[in-house]
Write an enzyme that holds these catalytic residues in place. Sequence first.
Site, mmCIF file in Angstrom:
data_model
loop_
_atom_site.group_PDB
_atom_site.id
_atom_site.type_symbol
_atom_site.label_atom_id
_atom_site.label_comp_id
_atom_site.label_asym_id
_atom_site.label_seq_id
_atom_site.Cartn_x
_atom_site.Cartn_y
_atom_site.Cartn_z
ATOM 1 N N GLY A 158 7.296 5.663 -4.752
ATOM 2 C CA GLY A 158 8.012 5.789 -6.014
ATOM 3 C C GLY A 158 9.514 6.019 -5.942
ATOM 4 O O GLY A 158 10.140 6.290 -6.967
ATOM 5 N N ASP A 201 -4.594 -4.912 -7.798
ATOM 6 C CA ASP A 201 -4.110 -5.784 -6.734
ATOM 7 C C ASP A 201 -2.997 -6.643 -7.341
ATOM 8 O O ASP A 201 -3.243 -7.476 -8.214
ATOM 9 C CB ASP A 201 -5.274 -6.648 -6.224
ATOM 10 C CG ASP A 201 -4.797 -7.689 -5.233
ATOM 11 O OD1 ASP A 201 -3.586 -7.718 -4.924
ATOM 12 O OD2 ASP A 201 -5.649 -8.477 -4.763
ATOM 13 N N GLY A 202 -1.811 -6.428 -6.870
ATOM 14 C CA GLY A 202 -0.647 -7.095 -7.450
ATOM 15 C C GLY A 202 -0.698 -8.609 -7.392
ATOM 16 O O GLY A 202 -0.094 -9.293 -8.235
ATOM 17 N N CYS A 251 11.294 -3.733 4.077
ATOM 18 C CA CYS A 251 12.062 -2.931 5.020
ATOM 19 C C CYS A 251 11.795 -3.410 6.441
ATOM 20 O O CYS A 251 11.574 -2.627 7.353
ATOM 21 C CB CYS A 251 11.793 -1.447 4.841
ATOM 22 S SG CYS A 251 10.060 -0.999 4.883
ATOM 23 N N ASP A 281 8.515 -5.073 -4.155
ATOM 24 C CA ASP A 281 8.870 -4.359 -2.907
ATOM 25 C C ASP A 281 7.620 -4.316 -2.038
ATOM 26 O O ASP A 281 6.883 -3.344 -2.060
ATOM 27 C CB ASP A 281 9.368 -2.954 -3.270
ATOM 28 C CG ASP A 281 9.914 -2.213 -2.073
ATOM 29 O OD1 ASP A 281 10.549 -2.853 -1.218
ATOM 30 O OD2 ASP A 281 9.699 -0.990 -1.980
HETATM 31 C C1 LIG Z 1 7.057 -0.845 0.799
HETATM 32 S S1 LIG Z 1 5.838 0.009 -0.043
HETATM 33 C C2 LIG Z 1 6.591 0.288 -1.622
HETATM 34 C C3 LIG Z 1 7.623 1.383 -1.641
HETATM 35 C C4 LIG Z 1 8.084 1.766 -3.021
HETATM 36 N N1 LIG Z 1 8.564 0.607 -3.748
HETATM 37 C C5 LIG Z 1 9.139 2.835 -2.987
HETATM 38 O O1 LIG Z 1 10.315 2.513 -3.115
HETATM 39 O O2 LIG Z 1 8.796 3.999 -2.851
HETATM 40 C C6 LIG Z 1 4.628 -1.205 -0.350
HETATM 41 C C7 LIG Z 1 3.493 -0.778 -1.234
HETATM 42 O O3 LIG Z 1 2.716 -1.917 -1.562
HETATM 43 C C8 LIG Z 1 1.388 -1.485 -1.806
HETATM 44 N N2 LIG Z 1 0.512 -2.668 -1.767
HETATM 45 C C9 LIG Z 1 -0.081 -3.226 -0.703
HETATM 46 N N3 LIG Z 1 -0.801 -4.302 -1.086
HETATM 47 C C10 LIG Z 1 -0.655 -4.413 -2.424
HETATM 48 C C11 LIG Z 1 -1.161 -5.308 -3.391
HETATM 49 N N4 LIG Z 1 -1.965 -6.319 -3.055
HETATM 50 N N5 LIG Z 1 -0.799 -5.112 -4.668
HETATM 51 C C12 LIG Z 1 0.021 -4.107 -5.008
HETATM 52 N N6 LIG Z 1 0.513 -3.238 -4.140
HETATM 53 C C13 LIG Z 1 0.182 -3.375 -2.858
HETATM 54 C C14 LIG Z 1 1.162 -0.453 -0.739
HETATM 55 O O4 LIG Z 1 0.147 0.449 -1.140
HETATM 56 C C15 LIG Z 1 2.536 0.207 -0.630
HETATM 57 O O5 LIG Z 1 2.567 1.411 -1.356
#
Ligand SMILES: C[S@@+](CC[C@H](N)C(=O)[O-])C[C@H]1O[C@@H](n2cnc3c(N)ncnc32)[C@H](O)[C@@H]1O
Lengths: 262, 356
Positions: B157, B209-210, B282, B227
């Site tokens: 977050g 699931d995004g 990242c 992200d």
């Molecule tokens: C790089 S992190 C995000 C960091 C966040 N935006 C921040 O600034 O704190 C990536 C996130 O994508 C989520 N994720 C992984 N697969 C996903 C999916 N299919 N749909 C949505 N989110 C997903 C993971 O749980 C993880 O928390």
Amino acid sequence: EPGSPSSTAASVSEPSLHSLAELGFTEAQAGQIHQAVSSLKKRGAGRDVLSSLTVMLVLGFNCSSVLKLLEKCPELCTVKEAQLQQRINNLRKLGLIEGSLQRTVAHYPDVLTVPVKTVKSVMHFLREKCLFTSQQLTHILRDSPQVVLEDLDQLEYKFQYVYFRMGVKQADMVKFRLFRFTLDEVRCRHAFLERRGFYQTPDKKGQTLIINPRLDSVLHSDLDSFLTHVAQASAEEYRVFQKLLAREWKEEELQQGGIQAE
Amino acid sequence: EKWAATRVKHPPTRLALQHFDATYSGQLGKIWPSVRVALLSERKYGALLNHFSNHNVLEDLQSQGCSDFISYRDEEGRCFCESTADSDGQQPSGLQLSPNIQCFVFPRGDVTRFQPARPDLCGLLSHYLMDAASVLPCLALDVQEGHNVLDLCAAPGGKTLALLQTQSISFLCVNDASVSRTMRLRKVLNSYVPKEFLTNEKLRITSFDGTQWGDIERNTFDRVLVDVPCTTDRHSLMEDDNNIFSKNRIGERRRLPQLQAELLLAGIQAACPGGEILYSTCTLSQSQNQSVVEQAVFVARENHDIQLQVVSLRPLTQMFQNTFYFAPDLRLGEMVLPHLTSNFGPIYMCKLRRLT
Ligand SMILES: C[S@@+](CC[C@H](N)C(=O)[O-])C[C@H]1O[C@@H](n2cnc3c(N)ncnc32)[C@H](O)[C@@H]1O
């Protein structure tokens, strides 16, 4: 007795100008010796300066070299004649032949302030724990006499770091005078190279994917040429790295201290 | 401690390093050693100021010697966030940075650490520590008054919090596939944002699931932040726990670019025509960055009849080149490279605008 104006403590007899002159010192040199002795008087030194000076002269130093020794290491005055003689003999026993012996003392007079027992235990340690040969030990003593003043734990850590992490064998440690450098100097340069990808720990067969720089180019280059030719980095990067690494080490130590205390 | 005894054979961190050496030395060439040593050394943080907190942390931070990099002034007293025109005064950069996003950093080469955040009288924390470069995607997203915004992969977050600081979003949709990470995100929001800003009219938190978003809610959002999960290069080099380079996650790692492209495509579909999408990671990996964007843009055009335009982020990187070390000559998007003197990143970002 014609003591210098600063000679107030009655218990300490300073060498008279006359007796110094007899040994061949000029008046000016005698004055300097007085100064050196009086600066140490508070620590109960200078009881038998004349005979100590004689030992040095007998060893082959002339008056001005003796004076230089005293400048580098005033504590020399505090060592009794008999001890001095013992320590010199011990160095000879460890293989320092005439010429080498004098050069070593001239380069690092502090070596004569270390008790024979300490020197022996360091040599024993290097032989038994680090597996240096007698000849290598002589070379270490000749080229890096400061090793006799090191804490044994630190010495062990340094040896292991260079042997295991850097993959450098005893012969090269001797050849490239490793023990002239502190653990921190060695680790900092090595860690910098390692993290930049320019140094690898050899595997069990002693192999690496890249060719590691030789120990002498890691340690003996001045900072500028180390950065340009070996690390290929800017001075600013290295400055920051040193700060970060110092903090890493401090925290590692704290952590290990914590584990031990538990 | 004996050196020989403590070395484990193939820890994931080591595998990660081998992998990066093989790919990034080719990709980054002569810069790689400097990036490598930075990745393997302590990172720098930024303190995202929480405007919802009444704690007067600003003076604290300033007295410690750090300053807000976004409103940073150069020697001539020029404020970078004001310079919406290029130096020749001709092209406006078109970026309006929210004055509410403030992120404090220590100067170049200064390795001082931040104090942990403290709560104000209402219990709201004063600041959020995050990679200062992670604020850039939020700035680049360029949220305007009244926008509908989707944060597709939002947990834990940090970026959501930065977006909320703008206080100009009319509706924010926060999503993360991981339920446990979504819980963490809720906690973060509750410790930083007053309840009245977290109502159902303003905010929706989901755990979908995004990749399916295109089927749920198309052509809806003015701004979409994508992200994505990635090889998180820094984490992979430093922590063996939960490391994507561990042997049993090889498959997952190989599928990352595909997942990333699907997430980006979903984000593109969720945006409205004219809306903007910001893709960020990242990692330094080309195949997770530029290639993913190209792939998604291609599929959007071929399969969904969506035309996209890449929006240049040069104005942004020019504004902040005193704080970050940007990769030179990237063919697509912009990237913050870690460097010992300003050890932020890696952050990759690429901005797209939907034309149709
Ligand atoms: C790089 S992190 C995000 C960091 C966040 N935006 C921040 O600034 O704190 C990536 C996130 O994508 C989520 N994720 C992984 N697969 C996903 C999916 N299919 N749909 C949505 N989110 C997903 C993971 O749980 C993880 O928390």
